[in-house]
Motif scaffolding. Structure first.
Motif, mmCIF file in Angstrom:
data_model
loop_
_atom_site.group_PDB
_atom_site.id
_atom_site.type_symbol
_atom_site.label_atom_id
_atom_site.label_comp_id
_atom_site.label_asym_id
_atom_site.label_seq_id
_atom_site.Cartn_x
_atom_site.Cartn_y
_atom_site.Cartn_z
ATOM 1 N N LEU A 1 0.826 -1.199 0.000
ATOM 2 C CA LEU A 1 0.000 0.000 0.000
ATOM 3 C C LEU A 1 0.861 1.249 0.000
ATOM 4 C CD1 LEU A 1 -2.644 -1.090 2.624
ATOM 5 C CD2 LEU A 1 -2.857 -1.116 0.149
ATOM 6 N N PHE B 1 0.543 5.088 1.145
ATOM 7 C CA PHE B 1 -0.244 6.088 1.848
ATOM 8 C C PHE B 1 0.374 7.462 1.650
ATOM 9 C CE2 PHE B 1 -1.169 2.284 4.488
ATOM 10 C CZ PHE B 1 -2.534 2.274 4.305
ATOM 11 N N SER C 1 -5.839 8.086 1.960
ATOM 12 C CA SER C 1 -5.707 8.135 0.509
ATOM 13 C C SER C 1 -5.541 9.584 0.079
ATOM 14 C CB SER C 1 -6.921 7.521 -0.187
ATOM 15 O OG SER C 1 -8.025 8.382 -0.070
ATOM 16 N N GLU C 2 -5.069 9.760 -1.131
ATOM 17 C CA GLU C 2 -4.941 11.106 -1.679
ATOM 18 C C GLU C 2 -6.200 11.519 -2.433
ATOM 19 O OE1 GLU C 2 -1.331 12.090 -3.612
ATOM 20 O OE2 GLU C 2 -0.112 11.049 -2.132
ATOM 21 N N ASP C 3 -7.177 10.637 -2.473
ATOM 22 C CA ASP C 3 -8.442 10.956 -3.127
ATOM 23 C C ASP C 3 -9.174 12.028 -2.334
ATOM 24 O OD1 ASP C 3 -7.791 8.923 -4.861
ATOM 25 O OD2 ASP C 3 -9.024 7.434 -3.820
#
Length: 152
Positions: A37, A39, A59-61
């Motif tokens: 993953l 992060f 998340s960067e979303d």
């Protein structure tokens, strides 16, 4: 049988093993992705009275819709033994400090997890504005309320 159907059968007979190979390889690709993953970087460490905490977005979303409101997921890593001393806590995005009494009546933005760390679906606007801050508000078992904010 038509000539077109015959050609399709020959094509399938020649290439069906490739589909089988793809079906066998894809689970390993997804396993690799789930074990590695990536992060985003954590926010600076904060001190809330006797409690030290590091907040990390998962998340960067951007925010996503969850139970009728926009939220973003965060993980909070606390100092050793701090989680057991916290009665309740909230993390949300706001331009000014929210009131703990009004947050306590609502179920969103509530910290939850175990002694190793806490998770939160932090309520956030769909589009951030200038002056928005990420607020962390906690109450310990003695009734002391602590707050900290990170500028977004």
């Amino acid at each position: 049988m038509t000539e077109q159907y015959q050609g399709l059968r020959q094509f399938w007979a020649r290439h069906k093993f490739k589909l089988n190979g793809l079906v066998l390889i894809l689970p390993f690709w997804f396993l690799y992705q789930s074990l590695n993953l990536q992060f985003p970087p954590a926010l600076p460490k904060a001190q809330l009275g006797p409690y030290a905490v590091t907040a990390m977005p998962l998340s960067e979303d951007g925010p996503y819709a969850h139970h009728g409101e926009w939220v973003k997921d965060y993980y909070l890593q606390w100092c050793a033994g701090c989680v057991e001393k916290i009665r309740q806590g909230f993390l949300l995005v706001s331009d000014n400090e929210p009131d703990l009494a009004s947050l306590s009546r609502d179920h969103s933005s509530l910290l939850h997890g175990n002694k190793h760390g806490l998770h939160v679906h932090a309520r956030t606007p769909q589009q951030l504005k200038a002056g928005d801050k990420l607020w962390l508000i906690i109450e310990d078992w003695q009734g002391q309320v602590y707050s900290h904010h990170w500028v977004l």
